[in-house]
Design a protein around this motif. Structure first.
Motif, PDB file in Angstrom:
ATOM      1  N   VAL A  83    -104.162  16.178  46.983  1.00 11.49           N
ATOM      2  CA  VAL A  83    -103.387  16.676  45.762  1.00 11.49           C
ATOM      3  C   VAL A  83    -102.526  15.779  45.293  1.00 11.49           C
ATOM      4  N   THR A  84    -102.379  15.568  44.018  1.00 11.60           N
ATOM      5  CA  THR A  84    -101.007  14.979  43.660  1.00 11.60           C
ATOM      6  C   THR A  84     -99.764  15.986  43.541  1.00 11.60           C
ATOM      7  N   VAL A  85     -98.646  15.625  44.059  1.00  8.87           N
ATOM      8  CA  VAL A  85     -97.735  16.271  44.195  1.00  8.87           C
ATOM      9  C   VAL A  85     -96.809  16.303  42.939  1.00  8.87           C
ATOM     10  N   LEU A  86     -97.140  17.151  41.840  1.00  9.22           N
ATOM     11  CA  LEU A  86     -96.544  16.868  40.528  1.00  9.22           C
ATOM     12  C   LEU A  86     -95.064  17.270  40.764  1.00  9.22           C
ATOM     13  N   SER A  87     -94.455  18.280  41.531  1.00  8.54           N
ATOM     14  CA  SER A  87     -93.273  18.848  41.634  1.00  8.54           C
ATOM     15  C   SER A  87     -92.287  17.591  41.990  1.00  8.54           C
ATOM     16  N   SER A  88     -92.690  16.520  42.629  1.00 11.11           N
ATOM     17  CA  SER A  88     -91.811  15.482  43.162  1.00 11.11           C
ATOM     18  C   SER A  88     -92.123  14.116  42.485  1.00 11.11           C
ATOM     19  N   ASP A  89     -92.682  14.390  41.333  1.00 11.46           N
ATOM     20  CA  ASP A  89     -93.181  13.160  40.453  1.00 11.46           C
ATOM     21  C   ASP A  89     -92.780  13.483  38.951  1.00 11.46           C
ATOM     22  N   ASP A  90     -92.913  12.312  38.248  1.00  9.20           N
ATOM     23  CA  ASP A  90     -92.786  12.463  36.519  1.00  9.20           C
ATOM     24  C   ASP A  90     -94.041  12.900  36.097  1.00  9.20           C
ATOM     25  N   PRO A  91     -94.044  13.959  35.258  1.00  6.25           N
ATOM     26  CA  PRO A  91     -95.416  14.293  34.703  1.00  6.25           C
ATOM     27  C   PRO A  91     -95.819  13.064  33.687  1.00  6.25           C
ATOM     28  N   VAL A  92     -95.175  12.360  32.992  1.00  3.26           N
ATOM     29  CA  VAL A  92     -95.518  11.410  32.072  1.00  3.26           C
ATOM     30  C   VAL A  92     -95.890  10.301  32.859  1.00  3.26           C
ATOM     31  N   ARG A  93     -95.282   9.946  34.037  1.00  3.95           N
ATOM     32  CA  ARG A  93     -96.127   8.775  34.760  1.00  3.95           C
ATOM     33  C   ARG A  93     -97.110   9.094  35.334  1.00  3.95           C
ATOM     34  N   VAL A  94     -97.257  10.510  35.969  1.00  2.00           N
ATOM     35  CA  VAL A  94     -98.659  10.946  36.298  1.00  2.00           C
ATOM     36  C   VAL A  94     -99.975  10.839  35.378  1.00  2.00           C
ATOM     37  N   PHE A  95     -99.619  11.388  34.237  1.00  2.00           N
ATOM     38  CA  PHE A  95    -100.600  11.150  33.062  1.00  2.00           C
ATOM     39  C   PHE A  95    -100.858   9.775  33.011  1.00  2.00           C
ATOM     40  N   GLN A  96    -100.077   8.900  32.602  1.00  2.00           N
ATOM     41  CA  GLN A  96    -100.051   7.487  32.428  1.00  2.00           C
ATOM     42  C   GLN A  96    -101.086   6.708  33.351  1.00  2.00           C
ATOM     43  N   ARG A  97    -100.699   7.125  34.828  1.00  2.00           N
ATOM     44  CA  ARG A  97    -101.674   6.451  35.850  1.00  2.00           C
ATOM     45  C   ARG A  97    -102.924   7.208  35.714  1.00  2.00           C
ATOM     46  N   PHE A  98    -103.140   8.653  35.709  1.00  6.20           N
ATOM     47  CA  PHE A  98    -104.703   9.056  35.614  1.00  6.20           C
ATOM     48  C   PHE A  98    -105.402   8.598  34.118  1.00  6.20           C
ATOM     49  N   THR A 100    -104.959   6.010  32.876  1.00  2.00           N
ATOM     50  CA  THR A 100    -105.499   4.366  33.409  1.00  2.00           C
ATOM     51  C   THR A 100    -106.813   4.533  34.084  1.00  2.00           C
ATOM     52  N   LEU A 101    -106.982   5.430  35.237  1.00  2.00           N
ATOM     53  CA  LEU A 101    -107.867   5.494  36.151  1.00  2.00           C
ATOM     54  C   LEU A 101    -108.990   6.083  35.273  1.00  2.00           C
ATOM     55  N   GLN A 102    -108.784   6.915  34.310  1.00  2.00           N
ATOM     56  CA  GLN A 102    -109.844   7.393  33.386  1.00  2.00           C
ATOM     57  C   GLN A 102    -110.595   6.393  32.599  1.00  2.00           C
ATOM     58  N   ALA A 103    -109.696   5.374  32.116  1.00  2.00           N
ATOM     59  CA  ALA A 103    -110.381   4.134  31.391  1.00  2.00           C
ATOM     60  C   ALA A 103    -111.073   3.277  32.308  1.00  2.00           C
ATOM     61  N   VAL A 104    -110.521   2.810  33.474  1.00  2.00           N
ATOM     62  CA  VAL A 104    -111.170   1.694  34.133  1.00  2.00           C
ATOM     63  C   VAL A 104    -112.126   2.352  35.048  1.00  2.00           C
ATOM     64  N   SER A 105    -112.468   3.869  35.199  1.00  2.00           N
ATOM     65  CA  SER A 105    -113.568   4.368  35.698  1.00  2.00           C
ATOM     66  C   SER A 105    -114.703   4.794  34.566  1.00  2.00           C
TER      67      SER A 105
END
Length: 342
Positions: A83-98, A100-105
């Motif tokens: 899973v992605t541990v959203l609680s200890s991450d920044d939602p904006v950065r999580v969104f941006q990384r995924f 980006t993954l959505q684009a390359v995939s």
């Protein structure tokens, strides 16, 4: 009635045994996970998930980076966190990384958001465990707002506010976002509130005890006036040629993993009897392709699932055995499950 089911695999990048009996370095484990994902795609599976951890026994701390590499070497399989541990991450950065993954995939990315049963990420990134619930609730609210695609205005107690903020890259296609739940009714209702599918992590005991959560999810969607969203299950397992071979091959490494984590959490060492009980009546899907298929199909029917994800790695279980298990799961288990549900 034919039940349509997606069948996937999960791994946490467990550090595996080397041929000399030692443990492989993290870098080799990560490269092996890429190869495992390639095989999952080649044998026709629907999903490959990689979990996030920040501890020595699991090699993957950045699932999105690994999955981006997998995206370039696969064609059709959907790729996500588990899973992605959203609680200890920044939602904006999580969104941006995924995003980006959505684009390359080419639209194959998914994210499963959770609070995490392991808490190493909280001190690592400077978060207070006393805010465990608040962190997840506020960050999920912000992440849901980011999924809408428009400028976001948000304010909470756990990060700086946003005012009419655009976040890039923009999504070309919607990003499938699941809520991972380990057994909290509030989390089940929360998934319906945000109109997100539900992923139940069932790692022990009779899977039937989660039937109330599946029923609660459907009631919550109905009460919100929304169509029911998919429900998935993540559970551990291992496939080999025969039931006896699967149990003998899995038990030593499964016990090592279970006892190591159990020592941290105050659990007694796992006995062979407990292992056999889980294999026979619990949520450990271990055995021949026929045995594993029958057990998965029974769980799918019992809980009304749209997806089943097998956590196929277990402690130092070697890479060659993992590859053989993936092949059997794709080529033999998956068709059998679909036939049983037809």
């Amino acid at each position: 009635m034919t039940i349509s089911i997606e069948l996937g695999l999960d791994t946490f990048g467990d550090v595996t045994a080397a041929p000399d009996g030692g443990l492989l370095p993290h870098a080799q484990v990560i490269r092996d996970v890429v190869a495992q994902a390639e095989l999952a795609d080649a044998v026709g599976l629907d999903f490959f998930g990689v979990g996030e951890h920040h501890r020595a026994d699991f090699a993957v701390s950045s699932p999105e980076t690994l999955l981006a590499a997998v995206a370039g070497r696969t064609r059709r399989i959907r790729l996500g966190s588990a899973v992605t541990v959203l609680s200890s991450d920044d939602p904006v950065r999580v969104f941006q990384r995924f995003a980006t993954l959505q684009a390359v995939s080419n639209g194959r990315a998914e994210v499963i958001l959770g609070r995490g049963s392991f808490t190493e990420s909280f001190p690592l990134f400077g978060y207070d465990l006393a805010q465990y619930e608040t962190l997840f609730e506020e960050k999920l609210e912000l992440f849901a707002a980011l999924l809408t695609g428009g400028p976001v205005t948000w304010q909470g107690r756990t990060r700086a506010p946003l005012t009419e903020q655009r976040v890039f890259p923009s999504l070309e296609t919607p990003l499938t976002t699941w809520i991972g739940v380990g057994g909290s009714p509030n989390s089940v209702v929360r998934a319906a509130h945000y109109d997100m599918p539900l992923m139940l992590a069932i790692i022990g005991g009779d899977p039937g005890r989660f039937r109330p959560y599946a029923d609660l999810s459907r009631r919550a969607y109905a009460q919100a006036g929304r169509p029911v969203r998919p429900i998935g299950v993540h559970s551990p397992g291992y496939v080999a040629a025969t039931d006896a071979a699967a149990r003998e091959e899995l038990f030593p490494d499964y016990k090592r993993m279970r006892d190591r984590i159990g020592a941290e959490r105050g659990w007694p060492p796992m006995t062979r009897e407990e292992f056999e009980q889980e294999a026979d009546h619990g949520s450990l899907y271990v055995g021949s392709p026929e045995t594993v298929a029958r057990k998965i199909a029974a769980t799918v029917r019992m809980l009304g699932l749209s997806r089943f994800q097998l956590k196929y790695s277990a402690g130092p279980l070697p890479h060659d055995r993992l590859m053989r298990g993936i092949e059997l799961y794709g080529i033999r288990v998956a068709p059998l499950v679909r036939a049983l549900l037809a």
